[in-house]
Design an enzyme around this catalytic site. Structure first.
Site, PDB file in Angstrom:
ATOM      1  N   TYR A   1      -3.703  -0.538  10.017  1.00  0.00           N
ATOM      2  CA  TYR A   1      -3.543  -0.876   8.587  1.00  0.00           C
ATOM      3  C   TYR A   1      -2.156  -0.447   8.110  1.00  0.00           C
ATOM      4  O   TYR A   1      -1.441  -1.234   7.479  1.00  0.00           O
ATOM      5  CB  TYR A   1      -4.642  -0.187   7.772  1.00  0.00           C
ATOM      6  CG  TYR A   1      -4.555  -0.452   6.282  1.00  0.00           C
ATOM      7  CD1 TYR A   1      -5.120  -1.606   5.733  1.00  0.00           C
ATOM      8  CD2 TYR A   1      -3.910   0.443   5.428  1.00  0.00           C
ATOM      9  CE1 TYR A   1      -5.043  -1.846   4.362  1.00  0.00           C
ATOM     10  CE2 TYR A   1      -3.826   0.201   4.062  1.00  0.00           C
ATOM     11  CZ  TYR A   1      -4.397  -0.942   3.533  1.00  0.00           C
ATOM     12  OH  TYR A   1      -4.308  -1.184   2.175  1.00  0.00           O
TER      13      TYR A   1
ATOM     14  N   SER B   1       0.848  -1.202   0.000  1.00  0.00           N
ATOM     15  CA  SER B   1       0.000   0.000   0.000  1.00  0.00           C
ATOM     16  C   SER B   1       0.877   1.243   0.000  1.00  0.00           C
ATOM     17  O   SER B   1       2.024   1.214   0.457  1.00  0.00           O
ATOM     18  CB  SER B   1      -0.889  -0.007   1.244  1.00  0.00           C
ATOM     19  OG  SER B   1      -1.422   1.274   1.490  1.00  0.00           O
TER      20      SER B   1
HETATM   21  N1  LIG Z   1      -8.491  -0.504  -2.836  1.00  0.00           N
HETATM   22  C1  LIG Z   1      -7.427   0.257  -2.813  1.00  0.00           C
HETATM   23  O1  LIG Z   1      -7.473   1.424  -3.233  1.00  0.00           O
HETATM   24  C2  LIG Z   1      -6.109  -0.292  -2.295  1.00  0.00           C
HETATM   25  C3  LIG Z   1      -5.002   0.558  -2.300  1.00  0.00           C
HETATM   26  C4  LIG Z   1      -3.775   0.054  -1.846  1.00  0.00           C
HETATM   27  C5  LIG Z   1      -3.685  -1.265  -1.419  1.00  0.00           C
HETATM   28  N2  LIG Z   1      -4.793  -2.058  -1.404  1.00  0.00           N
HETATM   29  C6  LIG Z   1      -4.624  -3.457  -0.979  1.00  0.00           C
HETATM   30  O2  LIG Z   1      -5.137  -4.301  -2.002  1.00  0.00           O
HETATM   31  C7  LIG Z   1      -5.593  -5.535  -1.434  1.00  0.00           C
HETATM   32  C8  LIG Z   1      -7.019  -5.799  -1.877  1.00  0.00           C
HETATM   33  O3  LIG Z   1      -7.822  -4.762  -1.344  1.00  0.00           O
HETATM   34  P1  LIG Z   1      -9.272  -4.448  -1.905  1.00  0.00           P
HETATM   35  O4  LIG Z   1      -9.351  -2.993  -2.082  1.00  0.00           O
HETATM   36  O5  LIG Z   1      -9.602  -5.375  -3.003  1.00  0.00           O
HETATM   37  O6  LIG Z   1     -10.126  -4.804  -0.582  1.00  0.00           O
HETATM   38  P2  LIG Z   1     -11.600  -5.378  -0.435  1.00  0.00           P
HETATM   39  O7  LIG Z   1     -12.411  -5.005  -1.610  1.00  0.00           O
HETATM   40  O8  LIG Z   1     -12.040  -4.959   0.923  1.00  0.00           O
HETATM   41  O9  LIG Z   1     -11.358  -6.958  -0.467  1.00  0.00           O
HETATM   42  C9  LIG Z   1     -10.673  -7.545   0.588  1.00  0.00           C
HETATM   43  C10 LIG Z   1     -10.710  -9.034   0.414  1.00  0.00           C
HETATM   44  O10 LIG Z   1     -10.114  -9.602   1.606  1.00  0.00           O
HETATM   45  C11 LIG Z   1     -11.022 -10.544   2.126  1.00  0.00           C
HETATM   46  N3  LIG Z   1     -10.913 -10.678   3.582  1.00  0.00           N
HETATM   47  C12 LIG Z   1     -10.938  -9.705   4.511  1.00  0.00           C
HETATM   48  N4  LIG Z   1     -10.899 -10.231   5.731  1.00  0.00           N
HETATM   49  C13 LIG Z   1     -10.848 -11.575   5.565  1.00  0.00           C
HETATM   50  C14 LIG Z   1     -10.806 -12.683   6.452  1.00  0.00           C
HETATM   51  N5  LIG Z   1     -10.848 -12.539   7.777  1.00  0.00           N
HETATM   52  N6  LIG Z   1     -10.762 -13.929   5.938  1.00  0.00           N
HETATM   53  C15 LIG Z   1     -10.754 -14.118   4.594  1.00  0.00           C
HETATM   54  N7  LIG Z   1     -10.803 -13.121   3.699  1.00  0.00           N
HETATM   55  C16 LIG Z   1     -10.860 -11.860   4.194  1.00  0.00           C
HETATM   56  C17 LIG Z   1     -12.401 -10.042   1.744  1.00  0.00           C
HETATM   57  O11 LIG Z   1     -13.321 -11.097   1.868  1.00  0.00           O
HETATM   58  P3  LIG Z   1     -14.940 -10.842   1.972  1.00  0.00           P
HETATM   59  O12 LIG Z   1     -15.385 -10.737   0.539  1.00  0.00           O
HETATM   60  O13 LIG Z   1     -15.438 -12.056   2.660  1.00  0.00           O
HETATM   61  O14 LIG Z   1     -15.131  -9.582   2.752  1.00  0.00           O
HETATM   62  C18 LIG Z   1     -12.124  -9.590   0.315  1.00  0.00           C
HETATM   63  O15 LIG Z   1     -12.122 -10.684  -0.573  1.00  0.00           O
HETATM   64  C19 LIG Z   1      -5.455  -5.371   0.079  1.00  0.00           C
HETATM   65  O16 LIG Z   1      -4.261  -5.990   0.500  1.00  0.00           O
HETATM   66  C20 LIG Z   1      -5.361  -3.859   0.270  1.00  0.00           C
HETATM   67  O17 LIG Z   1      -4.674  -3.530   1.437  1.00  0.00           O
HETATM   68  C21 LIG Z   1      -5.999  -1.606  -1.820  1.00  0.00           C
END
Ligand SMILES: NC(=O)c1ccc[n+]([C@@H]2O[C@H](COP(=O)([O-])OP(=O)(O)OC[C@H]3O[C@@H](n4cnc5c(N)ncnc54)[C@H](OP(=O)(O)O)[C@@H]3O)[C@@H](O)[C@H]2O)c1
Length: 249
Positions: free
Chosen positions: A169, A156
């Site tokens: 986070y 991130s």
């Molecule tokens: N979005 C951004 O702008 C952004 C920017 C920088 C970095 N990131 C990173 O990119 C990655 C993906 O993020 P995202 O934006 O796609 O997030 P997201 O839409 O919130 O998706 C998160 C995923 O993690 C799963 N998860 C969370 N807690 C869990 C648990 N206890 N057991 C199993 N699965 C779990 C969720 O499952 P459920 O479907 O069951 O909730 C979902 O599939 C993360 O590492 C995040 O830190 C994101």
């Protein structure tokens, strides 16, 4: 730190590769699962929500991709028995692992440290930092059996640009980068296991919406838009990329 932006919108063959993706039920993990399958990989969909995983499974099959596997796994509550069972299943079903993407994460609270809820702090550090360490440890024997394996710790911007109120986070992602670096140094010499950290940049996902509720989602790239960078690293072409931290945008 290098940008992999030039690889987005491109595809790289993953034919014959077996890739496990955590967080495959939504956001970046789901997009990556679909794109990896489209590129020919057999994807192990790891997540806690069976119904959501089934939908991703069905999408992959409907698109003609290799039959995926479902690894139902709650990262917050999994015990040693669950980790061992997952590793045994991967070994029994595939005999190796060619890719491991730690995409799952939770945001936790966006509050000052002074008020940060301690149980939430512990849960975020566990899911975002400790779990990727454990999963890597138990799946390493299968990764080592691959002729060319790549693991990706999803990072991130808060690692390179720490900001107030990002709490556990931010700390978890900084720790994850340190973990990635340790794995890389400790596996140095094993050129069949590559180790990367990738900051995907901002993406239109539920996590982004929770962090920036006032933002117009249409102004943010879709997760599919950044998948090319990940596919590059997971493919044979990625052997040109040295272990390290990269930006997908
Ligand atoms: N979005 C951004 O702008 C952004 C920017 C920088 C970095 N990131 C990173 O990119 C990655 C993906 O993020 P995202 O934006 O796609 O997030 P997201 O839409 O919130 O998706 C998160 C995923 O993690 C799963 N998860 C969370 N807690 C869990 C648990 N206890 N057991 C199993 N699965 C779990 C969720 O499952 P459920 O479907 O069951 O909730 C979902 O599939 C993360 O590492 C995040 O830190 C994101």
């Amino acid at each position: 730190m290098s940008s992999l932006q030039q690889f987005n919108g491109r595809s790289f063959s993953l034919a014959g590769r077996v890739i496990l993706i955590t967080g495959a039920s939504g956001g970046l993990g789901r997009a990556l699962a679909l794109e990896c399958a489209r590129a020919g990989a057999t994807v192990a969909l790891c997540g806690r929500n069976g119904a959501k995983l089934d939908r991703v499974y069905d999408e992959i099959v409907a698109a003609g991709g290799p039959q995926p596997a479902i690894a139902k796994f709650d990262l917050a509550t999994a015990t040693a028995v669950d980790y061992d069972a997952l590793a045994s299943t991967i070994e029994r079903e595939f005999g190796r692992l060619d890719g491991l993407v730690h995409a799952a994460a939770m945001l936790g609270d966006r509050t000052p440290l002074e008020q940060y809820d301690v149980p939430t702090w512990c849960k975020v550090l566990h899911v975002n930092l400790t779990v990727p360490f454990i999963l890597t440890q138990v799946l390493l024997p299968s990764l080592r059996k691959s002729a060319d394996a790549a693991m990706i710790f999803v990072s991130s911007g808060v690692v390179t640009h720490p900001r107030p109120f990002w709490g556990a986070y931010a700390v978890s992602k900084s720790g994850l980068e340190a973990t990635r670096e340790l794995w890389s140094q400790e596996l140095e010499g094993e050129r069949n296991v590559r180790v990367y950290g990738v900051d995907p940049g901002k993406m239109r996902t539920p996590m982004r919406a929770a962090a920036y509720p006032g933002e117009d989602p249409k102004t943010v790239p879709a997760p599919a838009d950044v998948c090319g960078a990940f596919l590059y690293l997971l493919s044979e072409a990625g052997r040109d990329a040295a272990d390290g931290h990269y930006e997908a945008q």
